[in-house]
Design an enzyme around this catalytic site. Structure first.
Site, mmCIF file in Angstrom:
data_model
loop_
_atom_site.group_PDB
_atom_site.id
_atom_site.type_symbol
_atom_site.label_atom_id
_atom_site.label_comp_id
_atom_site.label_asym_id
_atom_site.label_seq_id
_atom_site.Cartn_x
_atom_site.Cartn_y
_atom_site.Cartn_z
ATOM 1 N N CYS A 109 0.875 -1.179 0.000
ATOM 2 C CA CYS A 109 0.000 0.000 0.000
ATOM 3 C C CYS A 109 0.909 1.226 0.000
ATOM 4 O O CYS A 109 1.041 1.909 1.005
ATOM 5 C CB CYS A 109 -0.910 -0.010 1.219
ATOM 6 S SG CYS A 109 -1.767 -1.581 1.496
ATOM 7 N N ALA A 111 1.566 4.283 -1.920
ATOM 8 C CA ALA A 111 1.474 5.717 -2.203
ATOM 9 C C ALA A 111 1.446 6.525 -0.904
ATOM 10 O O ALA A 111 0.886 6.062 0.092
ATOM 11 C CB ALA A 111 0.221 5.995 -3.033
ATOM 12 N N PRO A 112 2.087 7.701 -0.907
ATOM 13 C CA PRO A 112 2.731 8.379 -2.042
ATOM 14 C C PRO A 112 4.172 7.979 -2.316
ATOM 15 O O PRO A 112 4.791 8.512 -3.214
ATOM 16 C CB PRO A 112 2.659 9.852 -1.630
ATOM 17 C CG PRO A 112 2.762 9.812 -0.138
ATOM 18 C CD PRO A 112 2.016 8.574 0.290
ATOM 19 N N GLY A 114 6.871 7.284 0.289
ATOM 20 C CA GLY A 114 7.929 7.521 1.259
ATOM 21 C C GLY A 114 8.644 6.248 1.667
ATOM 22 O O GLY A 114 9.876 6.190 1.711
ATOM 23 N N ASP A 133 -0.127 0.510 -5.360
ATOM 24 C CA ASP A 133 -1.250 1.145 -4.669
ATOM 25 C C ASP A 133 -2.512 0.916 -5.485
ATOM 26 O O ASP A 133 -2.504 1.100 -6.713
ATOM 27 C CB ASP A 133 -1.026 2.641 -4.465
ATOM 28 C CG ASP A 133 -1.902 3.174 -3.342
ATOM 29 O OD1 ASP A 133 -1.426 3.239 -2.198
ATOM 30 O OD2 ASP A 133 -3.077 3.498 -3.616
ATOM 31 N N ASP A 160 -5.417 -4.454 -7.112
ATOM 32 C CA ASP A 160 -5.971 -5.011 -5.884
ATOM 33 C C ASP A 160 -5.022 -6.121 -5.427
ATOM 34 O O ASP A 160 -4.712 -7.039 -6.198
ATOM 35 C CB ASP A 160 -7.361 -5.583 -6.150
ATOM 36 C CG ASP A 160 -8.072 -6.016 -4.893
ATOM 37 O OD1 ASP A 160 -7.393 -6.444 -3.935
ATOM 38 O OD2 ASP A 160 -9.314 -5.960 -4.865
ATOM 39 N N ASP A 178 2.001 -1.031 5.008
ATOM 40 C CA ASP A 178 1.616 0.162 5.765
ATOM 41 C C ASP A 178 0.120 0.309 5.526
ATOM 42 O O ASP A 178 -0.318 0.949 4.570
ATOM 43 C CB ASP A 178 2.396 1.378 5.284
ATOM 44 C CG ASP A 178 2.128 2.601 6.137
ATOM 45 O OD1 ASP A 178 2.111 2.467 7.361
ATOM 46 O OD2 ASP A 178 1.920 3.684 5.560
ATOM 47 N N CYS A 231 -0.765 4.048 11.370
ATOM 48 C CA CYS A 231 -0.597 5.322 12.076
ATOM 49 C C CYS A 231 -1.811 5.543 12.976
ATOM 50 O O CYS A 231 -2.375 6.627 13.029
ATOM 51 C CB CYS A 231 -0.405 6.478 11.087
ATOM 52 S SG CYS A 231 -1.731 6.683 9.881
#
Length: 458
Positions: A109, A111-112, A114, A133, A160, A178, A231
């Site tokens: 997953c 994007a963007p 980092g 993504d 997917d 992530d 997060c």
């Protein structure tokens, strides 16, 4: 900040007498971070040329806090890909996941970008990075960032993950998830996430996370490692998601993460949690560390499962057009001609490690060298970013104070009198302080600007 009562009640139960300290952290100033791209420059060397007021992020070797008054996204070094702007705690997952040169790595997953740019730097132009993504719009931003970072050994997908398992079962050495989450750890940074949490809370994301974890587990080869991060603070999305994985894939175990003063650990609410070593997982709390909220778990797949063999793609050995051969005579950047494939006049170097990828929605397969156009070859922006200045026979190197640097990044034509006799006509690798920015085509003293239009300084 208007935090939902349900959220506050849950947090108070989790934190106990530390709850007030957590609430006080909402009064602290937002923190800004950048991570040096070690694929292009070491952290030590970057500090020698950095124009910013930087302070080390203690648990990230190449991470630094910068001042709110600095504008690193408006500096030529950003356009040279020397660093990535990233929230400090968000640097932790890719920093923690051990990467060896030659690994096959999947960022599910991404994007963007980092974490992908950090993983790509660790690979050091070896192995394979597949970064994905599901959102095509977000994947386009991902593509720009990994190419800006100069990562050549990659595939950029927008699929997917449920489809990808059929291509890459038991394939990867390392997997990073992530996961989409409710974002509780970012409430302080972005209050708009609170409204989103009220619409789709932890239980909604938990169902998505469970599926992604099982897919990631099955894409990992025996002995491989998987990093799961969010997060958010919710036990539903963190500990419960890991518990679900371990109950459904018993060949996995939680392994240690190098400790740092300030790291908190996963909650062990049951005997089962203790047996599963939940204390080895890491939580970052904004009132204990200088970063937003994060959760990180590192897991390893046992080796006592049958190893699934994947055939590498056959050597492509495309017949190379004369104009491409002529251009490559000026290039010393290492290119394996057996990995070159030409698709609709676009020339790619596709890693043989990529295996069978036909039928996937792909934004980039390997390194785009450029485009063949009516008996001429135009090199790509991605190739320029993957190179060092000495990788091309003719370059124009400008100092950071030269006003032509900004003109170039804005896409303007440049008149450069002093290079009239020093440089041959034709393609030039345009650099700032020895770091490539892109391409230009020189005719006399006029440099026709070939900087990527969608990347231009705005």
């Amino acid at each position: 900040m208007n935090l939902p009562e349900k959220y506050l009640t849950t947090m108070k139960d989790m934190l106990g007498n530390e709850f007030d300290e957590y609430l006080e952290s909402f009064n602290d100033n937002r923190l800004y971070g950048l991570r040096v791209n070690t694929l292009k420059i070491s952290a030590t060397d970057f500090l020698k040329i950095s124009p910013f007021r930087l302070k080390p992020i203690p648990w990230i070797e190449n991470g630094f806090y910068f001042s709110e008054n600095d504008k690193p996204a408006k500096h030529p070094f950003y356009f040279a890909g020397l660093y990535y702007i990233q929230e400090p705690s968000a640097m932790t997952p890719a920093n923690v996941l051990p990467i060896n040169e030659g690994d096959k790595v999947f960022d599910m997953c991404a994007a963007p970008g980092g974490k992908s740019t950090q993983l790509g730097a660790k690979l050091n132009r070896t192995g394979l990075l597949i970064t994905n993504d599901i959102s095509n719009t977000r994947a386009k931003a991902l593509l720009k960032n990994v190419e800006l970072a100069g990562i050549p050994n990659l595939m950029v997908l927008s699929e997917d993950p449920k489809k990808l398992i059929h291509y890459y079962n038991g394939f990867f050495d390392k997997v990073l998830i992530d996961a989409p989450c409710s974002g509780e750890g970012m409430f302080r940074k972005d209050s708009k996430l609170i409204k989103s949490w009220e619409s789709n809370g932890p239980e909604f994301y938990h169902e998505i996370q469970k599926e992604l974890l099982l897919i990631g587990a099955d894409m990992l080869k025996p002995g491989g490692m998987m990093l799961y991060s969010t997060c958010t603070f919710s036990k539903v999305e963190d500990e419960q998601s890991i518990r679900y994985l371990l109950n459904n894939r018993p060949e996995f175990s939680i392994i240690d993460i190098k400790d740092y003063s300030g790291f908190s650990h996963g909650y062990e609410d049951t005997v089962e949690d203790t047996k599963m070593n939940f204390s080895k997982m890491v939580r970052i709390w904004p009132y204990k560390m200088s970063g937003e909220g994060h959760f990180v778990a590192l897991l390893q797949k046992s080796v006592d499962r049958e190893l699934i063999n994947h055939l590498d793609s056959p050597a492509l050995k495309a017949k190379l057009p004369a104009e491409l051969i002529q251009f490559m005579e000026a290039v010393t950047y290492p290119i394996n001609k057996d990995e070159i494939e030409i698709i609709d006049d676009h020339v790619y170097v596709i890693p043989k490690l990529a295996g069978n990828h036909k039928g996937l929605r792909m934004l980039r397969s390997g390194l785009l060298l450029g485009i063949c156009k009516k008996n001429r070859f135009e090199p790509s922006q991605a190739l320029a970013m993957a190179m060092k200045m000495d990788d091309y026979a003719s370059s124009i190197n400008m100092t950071i104070s030269d006003p032509n640097v900004i003109k170039y990044l804005k896409g303007e034509t440049i008149e450069i009198e002093e290079i009239k006799t020093a440089k041959p006509a034709g393609w030039q690798l345009i650099c700032v302080d020895n770091f490539p920015l892109g391409w230009g085509k020189l005719s006399g003293t006029t440099l026709k600007n070939k900087y990527c239009a969608s990347w231009r300084w705005m």
